[in-house]
Design an enzyme around this catalytic site. Sequence first.
Site, PDB file in Angstrom:
ATOM      1  N   LYS A  10      -3.455 -33.131 -14.736  1.00  0.00           N
ATOM      2  CA  LYS A  10      -4.198 -31.866 -14.670  1.00  0.00           C
ATOM      3  C   LYS A  10      -4.537 -31.413 -16.092  1.00  0.00           C
ATOM      4  O   LYS A  10      -3.696 -31.518 -16.997  1.00  0.00           O
ATOM      5  CB  LYS A  10      -3.325 -30.824 -13.958  1.00  0.00           C
ATOM      6  CG  LYS A  10      -4.024 -29.508 -13.656  1.00  0.00           C
ATOM      7  CD  LYS A  10      -3.075 -28.579 -12.904  1.00  0.00           C
ATOM      8  CE  LYS A  10      -3.697 -27.248 -12.565  1.00  0.00           C
ATOM      9  NZ  LYS A  10      -2.747 -26.342 -11.881  1.00  0.00           N
TER      10      LYS A  10
ATOM     11  N   SER B 220      -4.679 -24.163  -7.845  1.00  0.00           N
ATOM     12  CA  SER B 220      -5.581 -24.587  -8.894  1.00  0.00           C
ATOM     13  C   SER B 220      -5.572 -26.095  -9.161  1.00  0.00           C
ATOM     14  O   SER B 220      -6.488 -26.599  -9.813  1.00  0.00           O
ATOM     15  CB  SER B 220      -5.235 -23.848 -10.191  1.00  0.00           C
ATOM     16  OG  SER B 220      -3.951 -24.215 -10.642  1.00  0.00           O
TER      17      SER B 220
ATOM     18  N   SER C  47      -0.051 -23.491  -6.796  1.00  0.00           N
ATOM     19  CA  SER C  47      -1.144 -24.349  -7.284  1.00  0.00           C
ATOM     20  C   SER C  47      -0.926 -25.847  -7.124  1.00  0.00           C
ATOM     21  O   SER C  47      -1.863 -26.625  -7.304  1.00  0.00           O
ATOM     22  CB  SER C  47      -1.434 -24.052  -8.753  1.00  0.00           C
ATOM     23  OG  SER C  47      -2.229 -22.892  -8.863  1.00  0.00           O
TER      24      SER C  47
END
Lengths: 100, 487
Positions: B77, B152, B176
């Site tokens: 990420k 996210s 997330s």
Amino acid sequence: MAITADEVKHVAKLAKLEFTDDELQMFAGQMDDIIKMVQQLGEVDTTGVPVTSTVAEAKNVMREDVAVKGTDRDQLMYNVPQKDKGFVKVPAIIDESEEG
Amino acid sequence: MDYFKNDLSSIHAGLLNKDFSSKELTTETFKQIKATDAKIEAFLTLDEKQALAAAQKVDERGITDADKLAGIPVGIKDNIVTKGLKTTAASKILGNFEPIYNATVMDKLEAARMIDVGKLNLDEFAMGGSTENSAFKITKNAWDQTKVPGGSSGGPAAAVASGQLLVALGTDTGGSIRQPAAFNGIVGVKPTYGRVSRYGVIAFGSSLDQVGPMTRTVKDNALMLSAISGHDKHDFTSSEREVPDFTAKLNGDIKKMRIGLPKEFMDKGVNEDVRAAIQNAAKTFEKLGAVVEEVSLPYSKYGVPVYYIIASSEASSNLQRYDGIRYGFRADDVKNLEDVYVRSRSEGFGDEVKRRIMLGTFSLSAGTYDAYFKKAAQVRTLICQDFANVFANYDLILAPTTTSTAFGIGEEINDPVTMYMNDILTIPVNLAGLPGMSLPAGFSNGLPIGMQLIAPQFGEETMYRAGYAFEQATDFHKEVPTIGGEN
């Protein structure tokens, strides 16, 4: 209204953000919704309840006061957007066009 | 290499037997990513040259049976800093940021000799639940490209679910990792706060943030968490507790395990199909010999307001550092220093980040601090006590991960409060610092349903043991998506 456009403007100033009039209107409306949502915490009785600021098992960490080599200066400056002779370049702190 | 038909253990065996080399595996992985990413848009940056060089090094040095992860591709990420590789947090303000150091989790993956193939999309600064807040692109759900991948960690979730990768690292501040894992039908774990170092993870809500693995199976997840956990002198909130081998107790035996099902997580706010899937899961656990009983977490309903005050307050403080001076975006044509700050921030941050900075600044400012920040921090204590009460009598909590399956792209983006309420089932876990896992538990109209397992602090072994037993007893994890009509 939980928050007025003037209050939103004041908070933006504290946060070093600026908004156009249109943006201000949108943010004031959304902030109002969000603040109304969080205001439901008012119904919880928290008399005498301690705050939780961390859930870590952290404790103070001590180490010997021994100098160690730091990060190379050129490395540290690598991402600086404007630089000159090893310094960070910024515009004048006082606005010369206004102050003369 | 068909990642849908493999896991970390079978790939490791293939590398060990020299059925294929790490370089071949990595080359094939990039080929697959390029073939599907036009539709999925999971990646922000691909690092092919570096990855192939790293793979070649693994091949040259060779691997032993102990090197379970060596030579296997992984995606990261893009809010986890990678030395020399652009790290943007999906924000314009870090659009050209090239870190000069590695996050501790990256050092750990490098020590395990995994191959970092590139950086994955997210909501800007990990703020959001749909990945629509990325400044660069909107990632698509692996099962239906008109739906959001969640967020996210939408990029990592979609990349793993679509077979681009076996494993990726995400971060979880309020759900997330778990919510996008649920929306994409994969396994996502938010470890106990302090289990994994946060050093080099771009700070959002520092008392809540954790890094965790996103995988297609429970065992792969346990393998990854074992590799990235442990104390780090650079993060004083990282725990000094010894890290167990999280794969050691995956034997399918959960007899007499006591599981609580909170009634507040199963009310009418939760979609009917999701509730039915969790009730079925409860029956599966009972068949496996566990005891499932209804429990109560009465203060959990205040999780969302508590979270949005605390996380936004911490974010408003953490994001002060983006001032256009030392790194990141600086606005043009500025008149003076104040202008550098205000214009760089106003042009560099997206709307959701601005909303959170504003809410946090408001909550912390004179005159509102007691009524907002302090109040939220007190209710947080009550939420922690709720969990402590349940865990006095139960080993584990079972709940849905989300109230619904993935929603449509564009459906909720203009309504922040509705978007925030999506996290109602994941947020309490972060507030109490507990480990939580989402894993596949069913489908509704072709979209995956996620089930959440929550353990006491540092109880990941129990969580993995129960998750593994459930996975062995069900077939949900064997379903795979069809990307754009092909596979």
